[in-house]
Write a protein that holds these residues in place. Structure first.
Motif, short mmCIF file in Angstrom:
data_model
loop_
_atom_site.label_atom_id
_atom_site.label_comp_id
_atom_site.label_asym_id
_atom_site.label_seq_id
_atom_site.Cartn_x
_atom_site.Cartn_y
_atom_site.Cartn_z
N GLU A 4 -8.12 21.81 11.91
CA GLU A 4 -9.18 21.06 12.63
C GLU A 4 -10.44 20.13 12.54
OE1 GLU A 4 -7.53 22.22 17.26
OE2 GLU A 4 -8.94 22.84 16.77
N LEU A 5 -11.21 22.20 11.56
CA LEU A 5 -12.76 21.16 10.90
C LEU A 5 -12.45 20.59 9.63
CD1 LEU A 5 -15.26 22.50 10.42
CD2 LEU A 5 -14.69 24.77 9.30
N LEU A 6 -11.67 20.80 9.26
CA LEU A 6 -11.07 19.61 8.39
C LEU A 6 -11.27 17.81 8.52
CD1 LEU A 6 -8.60 21.70 6.20
CD2 LEU A 6 -12.00 21.60 5.29
N ASP A 7 -10.30 18.20 9.42
CA ASP A 7 -10.21 16.39 9.69
C ASP A 7 -11.34 15.98 10.50
OD1 ASP A 7 -7.00 16.91 11.48
OD2 ASP A 7 -7.76 16.02 9.00
N ALA A 8 -12.37 16.83 11.29
CA ALA A 8 -13.87 16.84 12.29
C ALA A 8 -14.79 16.66 10.28
CB ALA A 8 -14.18 18.16 12.76
N LEU A 9 -14.65 16.89 9.59
CA LEU A 9 -15.73 16.95 8.42
C LEU A 9 -15.48 15.99 7.99
CD1 LEU A 9 -16.07 20.92 6.71
CD2 LEU A 9 -17.69 19.00 7.69
N PHE A 20 0.11 17.18 9.46
CA PHE A 20 -1.56 17.95 9.30
C PHE A 20 -2.14 18.35 7.42
CE2 PHE A 20 -0.50 18.79 13.47
CZ PHE A 20 0.87 19.39 13.61
N ALA A 21 -1.71 16.93 6.63
CA ALA A 21 -2.86 17.19 5.58
C ALA A 21 -3.97 16.60 6.73
CB ALA A 21 -2.16 16.21 4.89
N PRO A 22 -4.87 16.88 5.02
CA PRO A 22 -6.46 15.87 5.38
C PRO A 22 -6.54 14.69 5.59
CG PRO A 22 -6.78 17.77 3.96
CD PRO A 22 -5.16 17.94 4.28
N ARG A 23 -7.47 13.98 5.59
CA ARG A 23 -7.09 12.18 5.77
C ARG A 23 -7.17 12.03 3.43
NH1 ARG A 23 -8.74 8.25 9.24
NH2 ARG A 23 -8.82 7.04 8.05
N ASP A 24 -7.72 13.14 3.02
CA ASP A 24 -7.49 12.77 1.99
C ASP A 24 -8.28 13.70 0.71
OD1 ASP A 24 -10.00 11.04 -0.13
OD2 ASP A 24 -8.46 12.20 -1.02
N ALA A 25 -6.38 14.03 1.03
CA ALA A 25 -5.88 15.78 0.42
C ALA A 25 -6.18 16.00 -0.95
CB ALA A 25 -4.45 15.75 0.16
N GLY A 26 -6.60 15.54 -1.65
CA GLY A 26 -7.45 15.54 -3.25
C GLY A 26 -8.69 16.39 -2.63
N VAL A 27 -9.81 15.61 -1.93
CA VAL A 27 -10.58 16.06 -1.68
C VAL A 27 -10.80 17.59 -0.96
CG1 VAL A 27 -12.28 16.22 0.04
CG2 VAL A 27 -11.83 13.68 -0.82
N PHE A 28 -9.81 17.97 -0.88
CA PHE A 28 -10.42 19.55 0.30
C PHE A 28 -9.05 20.12 -0.74
CE2 PHE A 28 -13.24 19.01 3.16
CZ PHE A 28 -13.09 17.65 4.16
N GLY A 29 -8.98 20.03 -1.92
CA GLY A 29 -7.46 21.19 -2.19
C GLY A 29 -6.69 21.31 -1.38
N ALA A 30 -6.84 22.56 -1.77
CA ALA A 30 -5.94 23.87 -1.41
C ALA A 30 -6.19 23.72 -0.51
CB ALA A 30 -5.84 25.51 -2.38
N VAL A 31 -7.71 23.82 0.14
CA VAL A 31 -7.85 24.09 2.18
C VAL A 31 -7.33 23.41 2.58
CG1 VAL A 31 -9.63 24.98 3.27
CG2 VAL A 31 -9.97 25.04 0.93
N ARG A 40 1.12 -1.23 -0.09
CA ARG A 40 0.06 0.55 -0.21
C ARG A 40 1.12 1.55 -0.36
NH1 ARG A 40 -2.81 -2.91 -1.63
NH2 ARG A 40 -4.97 -3.36 -0.82
N ARG A 41 0.31 2.48 -0.33
CA ARG A 41 1.52 3.37 -0.66
C ARG A 41 1.29 4.35 0.98
NH1 ARG A 41 -1.08 3.76 -5.63
NH2 ARG A 41 0.89 4.79 -7.21
N PRO A 42 2.31 4.62 0.98
CA PRO A 42 2.42 5.70 2.06
C PRO A 42 2.11 6.90 2.75
CG PRO A 42 3.69 5.71 0.97
CD PRO A 42 3.28 5.07 0.11
N ARG A 43 1.87 6.78 3.21
CA ARG A 43 0.78 8.18 4.15
C ARG A 43 1.22 9.65 3.21
NH1 ARG A 43 0.55 10.09 9.96
NH2 ARG A 43 -0.60 12.21 8.74
N LEU A 44 2.92 9.56 2.78
CA LEU A 44 3.19 10.75 2.31
C LEU A 44 1.73 10.49 0.60
CD1 LEU A 44 6.08 12.25 1.64
CD2 LEU A 44 6.24 11.00 0.26
N HIS A 45 0.91 10.09 0.50
CA HIS A 45 0.65 9.98 -1.44
C HIS A 45 -0.43 10.36 -1.01
CE1 HIS A 45 2.88 7.96 -4.04
NE2 HIS A 45 3.73 7.88 -3.17
N SER A 46 -1.13 10.79 0.71
CA SER A 46 -2.62 11.71 0.45
C SER A 46 -2.10 12.84 0.94
CB SER A 46 -2.87 10.84 1.69
OG SER A 46 -2.82 10.74 3.04
#
Lengths: 571, 240
Positions: A353-358, A283-294, A272-278
């Motif tokens: 924190e908000l992005l994580d909670a969302l 403090f990157a959001p769990r799925d970086a692609g979903v939230f984009g630049a925010v 599986r890919r390491p966490r670097l890929h997300s």
């Protein structure tokens, strides 16, 4: 005659004075033709200047000497090639935690199959998410990198024009540049080298939502260098240590022998890919692609708070505000921008924190009783897209889109909502916002109690059923509010519904809001938005009377009625 | 048509100053570097774009061959190499006109799709204008019932335009007389909407300033900056 000359008395001149012809304000034109126009090539130049510790001030850049620049560019290309592919020496059979290391450049040069060949991803040899290429084009990128490196270290002139290919300059493509057949556009050696560095360097925010996607800010060279310096500090900080690790699911106790279907072309890879890929920053959001630049903006602020570098973080974020951020992948290039409000939101750590909670806590009303939700489904992706747009722009139009998806918001959204309602576009007084919040939260809580009472005590999956009934009640309130003909009608509908359903009166704190609506201090649209937004906020943790929403500074809300527990802080 | 370019032979003289104000009437897309897949607009026009706009106003629409010959002569005359853009355009005014100061407005940037015109040799799509006899064949191609290509096994029978059958592979050579090689491909492009006019303090000789003032007042062709639907309105005001 007074000695002082008043503003309106001008001395009489015999002849009109003409200012001398000025020397033109010479733009700092460098001795070399530096690619300062295009943000992509400019990013590569800034990386090279940073890595060779050259000054990025405009005057110094203009005075750069050719040999120094060529050496700096060549060094940066080599360091970029050192982060091209990664592999793990751990095997998934022996351990459930895979540690990834970069593949050394000498190995890549020796064994070209490590650059590109089929089946590399299945063996756990992945491309870094910061290399802007695809699995099918990695070979071309590598080849062009070696060619440009050789040219820089050799005799090729800096002004020599060469083809710019998509493998290292993703904004280019073949066009009919006045000729009959399509040819790739040309650029000089320096420009090609800068674009190549921008393609390869790991010093840029990147993620892999399916294909490598990076964010390139459009800033002048000096500020870009500051950004790169901050980004490097973020990626090497202690909290980013586990980015190169992949945690696999625990192995099944008894080995499951899957029935081999005839249609199975190849077995599924165990790696599986390491966490670097997300997200290759902490403090990157769990799925970086979903939230984009925010996600990136939130991470910068949160890291600055964590590492006690708030001033630096503030400076970089302020330089990024209102500038285009290009989100570049091999197939698609788009841009995003955000307003100044994000700077403060991010520095407080609230945004991240908000992005994580969302990502973890928010649920669409349609799914509110489901055991698990698929956060990659189109409904959720749309909700996250509209949320990120609202967080970026903080405009009424984007807020309307954000409200369009009926969802339950996490409690952490409350300060962000409050800031939105207080600011310029909306400009609602603080006490009205607090009062509306009190009303919304009261409706939310009492809807829960009513739902709790309606569902049988012994029903199976009781929690889900209660949530669903509660959601239905809240949706009824929302529809009533939205379909009202005028503000007073809206208040009438809400209060009759509340009275009928909940058999209690509205709380005392709601009076300020209701007065404001009735008197026209806030218009109907703002009133509906206030009410609906606050109604959807989930009370934190347990659905008891205890609430721990963050207290408002200088709050004017007081509670005299002690049966009602204070939600938004006491005086 | 004869153009009087004798002014350009004179030695450069920057004694007259004027303010050139350029106001955008439509979103502009000022692209100068790395074009092809995504066209990124600069926030302000380059000198070459401005001089090109002024030459447009003057009516100096000169083909590449003659332009390059003129530039060579001027280079020899003024003893300095002409600066050219990425596509090889060089302005004839560059030795006699200079921008001494500028005021750039804030702009809003956004992405949009632009109909990029291309010319391909083996591509039979992207154009709505073709011979009416081709309509049944094009319908079949779009439905996927026939394929058009330039591989060796593609048929070259001229009758096939009317008498094709499903599953045929047709060589593009027989389409050539009836289908244009020019096509349009929507490409993402960045546009800017400036929040006010661009103002430039330009210095030039008196004679050139006079003819430029007349030309900007009554341009020989619509003025544009960047892409040719980025129409602008220019004013030339001499100061001192």
């Amino acid at each position: 005659m007074s000695n002082t000359l008043s503003l309106f008395e001008q001395p009489e001149l015999d002849e009109h004075w003409t200012p001398p012809t000025a020397q033109p304000v010479k733009a700092e034109k460098a001795l070399l033709d530096l690619p300062l126009d295009h943000p992509y090539a400019r990013y590569g130049l800034a990386v090279a200047l940073y890595q060779s510790q050259l000054s990025a001030k405009a005057s110094d850049v203009a005075a750069l000497d050719e040999a120094t620049l060529r050496a700096a560019l060549a060094d940066s290309i080599e360091s970029g090639l050192g982060s091209f592919r990664m592999r793990t020496l751990d095997g998934p059979i022996l351990t459930r935690e895979l540690n990834f290391v970069p593949v050394r450049l000498s190995l890549l040069r020796q064994d070209k199959t490590l650059v590109q060949s089929s089946g590399l991803a299945a063996q756990g040899i992945y491309i870094y998410p910061s290399v802007l290429t695809t699995d099918g084009n990695a070979k071309d990128t590598f080849k062009n990198a070696e060619l440009v490196l050789a040219a820089l270290r050799g005799d090729k002139k800096s002004e020599a024009m060469q083809d710019l290919g998509r493998s290292f300059a993703p904004t280019t493509g073949k066009i009919n540049n006045g000729s009959g057949s399509q040819t790739p556009p040309k650029g000089n050696l320096i420009e090609a080298a800068c674009a190549l560095i921008a393609t390869l360097t790991p010093l840029k925010p990147a993620a892999w939502p399916g294909q490598n996607t990076v964010i390139i800010p459009d800033l002048p060279v000096a500020e870009l260098r500051d950004f790169i310096e901050l980004f490097e500090q973020m990626s090497i900080s202690k909290i980013a240590e586990d980015l190169m690790m992949a945690k696999l699911h625990p192995a099944p106790k008894t080995p499951v022998v899957a029935k081999k279907k005839a249609s199975d072309a190849k077995p599924k890879s165990e790696f599986r890919r390491p966490r670097l890929h997300s997200g290759n920053y902490p403090f990157a959001p769990r799925d970086a692609g979903v939230f984009g630049a925010v996600g990136l903006l939130g991470a910068i602020g949160r890291w600055a708070k964590y590492a006690n570098q708030k001033e630096r973080g503030a400076k970089v974020l302020a330089s990024l505000a209102e500038r285009p951020l290009y989100i570049v992948s091999y197939d698609k290039i788009s841009q995003a921008r955000f307003g100044h409000h994000v700077v403060q939101l991010s520095l407080d750590g609230r945004l991240s924190e908000l992005l994580d909670a969302l990502w973890q806590d928010s649920r669409l009303y349609a799914d509110i009783d489901a055991a698990r939700v698929n956060r990659q489904s189109p409904a959720y992706l749309l909700f996250y897209l509209q949320t990120s747009r609202w967080l970026q722009q903080f405009s009424p139009a984007s807020f309307r889109d954000f409200l369009a998806a009926r969802a339950e918001y996490p409690a952490l959204i409350e300060p962000v909502l409050r800031q939105f309602f207080l600011q310029n576009h909306m400009n609602i007084p603080l006490d009205v916002v607090n009062s509306a919040g009190a009303l919304g939260q009261w409706l939310n809580r009492t809807a829960y109690f009513v739902a709790d009472g309606e569902v049988e005590a012994t029903a199976s999956e009781r929690r889900g059923k209660v949530q669903k009934v509660k959601a239905k009640i809240l949706v009824e309130f929302e529809s009533a509010a939205m379909s009202a003909k005028d503000p007073v009608d809206m208040l009438f509908r809400i209060s009759t519904r509340a009275g009928r359903l909940l058999q209690t009166d509205m709380p005392a704190e709601a009076k300020r809001f209701m007065d404001a609506v009735a008197s026209g201090e806030i218009n109907q649209n703002q009133a509906v938005w206030l009410l609906v937004a606050y109604m959807r906020i989930r009370a934190p943790k347990k659905e008891t009377g205890e609430a721990e929403l963050s207290p408002i500074p200088e709050a004017e809300v007081t509670t005299e009625d002690t049966t009602e527990t204070p939600l938004l802080g006491e005086e | 048509m004869k153009l009087d370019l004798s002014l350009l032979q004179n030695p450069p003289d920057f004694s007259t100053r004027a303010i050139l104000a350029v106001e955008a009437l439509a979103p502009l897309s000022l692209v100068s570097k790395m074009p092809g897949k995504y066209y990124r607009s600069q926030p302000e026009p380059s000198d070459a774009m401005l001089f090109g706009m002024l030459e447009n106003a003057l009516g100096w629409h000169i083909a590449d061959k003659e332009r390059n010959a003129l530039l060579k002569r001027l280079e020899k005359r003024h003893k300095s190499v002409a600066s050219r853009t990425g596509v090889g355009f060089g302005s004839l005014l560059q030795w006699h006109l200079r921008v001494a100061g500028k005021q750039i407005p804030v702009s809003m940037h956004y992405d949009d799709l632009w109909a990029q015109h291309l010319r391909g040799s083996s591509f039979a799509d992207g154009s709505r204008n073709y011979d009416r006899r081709m309509i049944p064949l094009m319908n079949a191609k779009r439905a996927g019932r026939v394929t058009v290509g330039d591989t060796a096994d593609a048929k070259r029978d001229l009758d096939l335009i009317e008498n094709f059958s499903d599953g045929d592979k047709i060589n593009i050579a027989i389409l050539r007389p009836h289908f244009p090689q020019y096509y349009a491909s929507p490409t993402p492009r960045e546009y800017i909407v400036p929040d006010g006019p661009f103002r430039y303090r330009v210095e030039t000789s008196a004679a050139l300033a006079k003819i430029l003032a007349e030309a900007v007042e009554q341009p020989a062709a619509p003025l544009y900056l960047g892409s040719n639907d980025g129409w602008v309105e220019a004013t030339w005001e001499e100061i001192a």
